[in-house]
Design a protein around this motif. Structure first.
Motif, short mmCIF file in Angstrom:
data_model
loop_
_atom_site.label_atom_id
_atom_site.label_comp_id
_atom_site.label_asym_id
_atom_site.label_seq_id
_atom_site.Cartn_x
_atom_site.Cartn_y
_atom_site.Cartn_z
N ALA A 238 0.96 -1.17 0.01
CA ALA A 238 0.00 -0.14 0.02
C ALA A 238 0.74 1.10 0.01
O ALA A 238 2.30 1.09 0.40
CB ALA A 238 -0.84 0.13 1.17
N ALA A 239 0.35 2.46 -0.39
CA ALA A 239 1.07 3.60 -0.26
C ALA A 239 1.27 4.02 1.36
O ALA A 239 0.44 3.48 1.93
CB ALA A 239 0.16 4.70 -0.94
N ASP A 240 2.34 4.59 1.29
CA ASP A 240 2.59 5.24 2.82
C ASP A 240 2.92 3.93 3.79
O ASP A 240 2.68 4.11 4.85
CB ASP A 240 1.50 6.11 3.33
N ALA A 241 3.65 3.14 3.31
CA ALA A 241 4.08 1.87 4.05
C ALA A 241 5.06 2.35 5.30
O ALA A 241 5.89 3.19 4.88
CB ALA A 241 4.68 0.93 3.40
N PRO A 242 4.88 2.12 6.52
CA PRO A 242 5.40 2.81 7.52
C PRO A 242 6.92 1.80 7.62
O PRO A 242 6.98 1.13 8.56
CB PRO A 242 4.54 2.52 8.63
N SER B 211 6.28 1.61 -7.02
CA SER B 211 5.73 2.68 -7.68
C SER B 211 4.90 3.46 -6.49
O SER B 211 4.72 4.53 -6.86
CB SER B 211 4.60 2.36 -8.77
N LEU B 212 4.79 2.86 -5.35
CA LEU B 212 4.21 3.55 -4.29
C LEU B 212 4.89 4.16 -3.30
O LEU B 212 4.50 4.91 -2.23
CB LEU B 212 3.10 2.71 -3.69
N VAL B 213 6.41 3.84 -3.37
CA VAL B 213 7.27 4.55 -2.53
C VAL B 213 7.46 5.79 -2.51
O VAL B 213 7.75 6.42 -3.68
CB VAL B 213 8.56 3.67 -2.42
N GLY B 214 7.28 6.67 -1.50
CA GLY B 214 7.42 8.13 -1.42
C GLY B 214 9.09 8.48 -1.17
O GLY B 214 9.91 7.38 -0.79
N GLY C 6 9.05 -4.45 -5.72
CA GLY C 6 7.79 -4.76 -6.49
C GLY C 6 7.75 -4.29 -7.83
O GLY C 6 7.65 -3.09 -7.70
N VAL C 7 8.00 -4.80 -8.76
CA VAL C 7 7.89 -4.12 -10.03
C VAL C 7 7.45 -5.02 -10.99
O VAL C 7 7.21 -6.22 -11.17
CB VAL C 7 9.78 -3.96 -10.74
N PRO C 8 6.35 -4.23 -12.18
CA PRO C 8 5.62 -5.06 -12.94
C PRO C 8 6.48 -5.50 -13.86
O PRO C 8 7.24 -5.18 -14.66
CB PRO C 8 4.64 -4.00 -13.56
N ALA C 9 6.28 -6.88 -14.39
CA ALA C 9 6.93 -7.79 -15.38
C ALA C 9 6.24 -7.22 -16.78
O ALA C 9 5.28 -6.35 -16.72
CB ALA C 9 6.92 -9.01 -14.90
N VAL D 128 16.09 -7.94 -3.83
CA VAL D 128 15.18 -9.00 -4.28
C VAL D 128 14.00 -8.51 -5.38
O VAL D 128 13.57 -7.41 -5.03
CB VAL D 128 14.49 -9.89 -3.16
N LEU D 129 13.82 -9.16 -6.38
CA LEU D 129 12.67 -8.56 -7.16
C LEU D 129 11.42 -9.42 -6.99
O LEU D 129 11.63 -10.85 -6.67
CB LEU D 129 13.04 -8.48 -8.62
N SER D 130 10.35 -8.78 -7.25
CA SER D 130 9.19 -9.47 -7.15
C SER D 130 7.96 -8.69 -7.86
O SER D 130 8.17 -7.55 -8.15
CB SER D 130 8.53 -9.71 -5.59
N PRO D 131 6.85 -9.44 -8.22
CA PRO D 131 5.84 -8.57 -8.75
C PRO D 131 5.25 -7.48 -7.44
O PRO D 131 5.63 -7.65 -6.53
CB PRO D 131 4.55 -9.65 -8.77
N PRO D 132 4.69 -6.53 -7.81
CA PRO D 132 4.19 -5.41 -7.05
C PRO D 132 3.39 -6.12 -6.09
O PRO D 132 3.28 -5.42 -4.78
CB PRO D 132 3.55 -4.42 -7.77
N CYS D 133 2.37 -7.09 -6.30
CA CYS D 133 1.70 -7.54 -5.30
C CYS D 133 1.37 -9.08 -5.49
O CYS D 133 1.99 -9.68 -6.37
CB CYS D 133 0.15 -6.96 -5.27
#
Length: 322
Positions: A220-224, A241-244, A264-267, A293-298
């Protein structure tokens, strides 16, 4: 060496699909550039969702399934027994296909705040509304994780590195007081950061006591991120994409401290994945490290089987190139 992994979920609605997911994870995410994981197929129903899996793992608390979802009860309900039975069947399949495997392995479970935000208390409304029950959920989850890791160690004796990923997509909303009440007309009070950190730390400490590495995933956006690191998380999994701005700094600090960062990056195109990650590293003045480490965004439950396989294959190839 940069690695690739999945967040956890896959598409599929039956035992055959689960067996295929296990086969794919073991075949396409082998070490040293891959980190295979326990697949999850939430398309099979409430007992297989993220909350259903946490209900199956948690100990010393009863749950049953209501039309509105899972609810805490005085005694174990039939649907909780079904969730545990399904988890055991899945682990039987994983054990059978993993004969002779040696290397790292990852498992996932909902974190304490996402669990509190998705199960109801006995007298209605979410467990999030009851501070005492929130603590009980964290403690039940911690003890359940200890037993879960011990069970997997017995089943997969060749695993040399265990990672436990706590999924906390609801945590930013819990902190912001944005979780709706049961009526939908109000919002639950925000949880103060010290209490939020303490509950995460309860489960993280259990993960460490089991000899596994604790990671926390929040797409999620604003991950603490600072709160999670303060609670003892040794790995942070995010949707890039959601990291500030502050989040980028926290991720850089984690990598420099020898911790793990799961981007998390889109393939879709291996070259673009490599370029995106390389630009991010350049922006922070970093080089690819063993912690990256690379992964899908979710999770991949909402995709097709073909798309899920393609995404992880491309990410694995991109990790090898990096």
């Amino acid at each position: 060496m940069t690695r690739a992994t999945g967040i956890g979920s896959f598409p599929g609605e039956d035992a055959r699909a689960y067996a295929e997911a296990v086969r794919f994870v073991l075949g396409e995410l082998p070490p040293p550039t891959g980190l295979p994981h326990v697949p999850e197929l939430p398309g099979r129903g409430a007992t297989a969702t993220m909350t259903g899996r946490a209900v199956a793992v948690a100990t010393d608390l009863g749950f049953d399934l209501q039309p509105a979802g899972w609810r805490v009860t005085d005694a174990e309900g039939v649907d909780q027994r079904r969730a545990r039975s399904l988890l055991a069947q899945d682990l039987d399949e994983l054990e059978e296909q993993s004969q002779g495997y040696e290397g790292p392995f990852k498992l996932q479970v909902a974190g304490p705040w996402t669990l509190a935000a998705t199960v109801e208390r006995p007298r209605g409304d979410l467990a999030l509304a009851d501070p005492g029950l929130r603590r009980e959920l964290a403690e039940a989850l911690a003890e359940g994780v200890r037993r879960h890791v011990a069970d997997l160690r017995r089943r997969l004796p060749g695993v040399v590195e265990w990672v436990v990923q706590l999924d906390e997509p609801a945590l930013p909303s819990v902190l912001a007081g944005a979780i709706p009440t049961a009526s939908g007309f109000g919002r639950h009070r925000s949880v103060e950061p010290p209490e939020a950190s303490a509950a995460v730390a309860t489960v993280v400490d259990a993960v460490r006591a089991s000899g596994a590495d604790p990671w926390v995933h929040c797409c999620a956006a604003d991950a603490p991120l600072a709160l999670l690191r303060g609670a003892g998380a040794r790995g942070l999994a995010v949707d890039l994409s959601l990291v500030g701005p502050e989040g980028h700094d926290q991720l850089a600090e984690a990598l420099e401290a020898g911790e793990s960062v799961v981007l998390g990056v889109p393939a879709g195109d291996e070259g673009r994945v490599v370029e995106q990650v390389s630009r991010w590293l350049d922006m922070l003045g970093l080089q690819p490290t063993d912690g990256l480490v690379l992964s899908p965004p979710c999770g991949l439950a909402g995709t097709s089987p073909t798309a899920a396989r393609q995404a992880l294959t491309e990410l694995s190839s991109a990790a090898a190139r990096l």
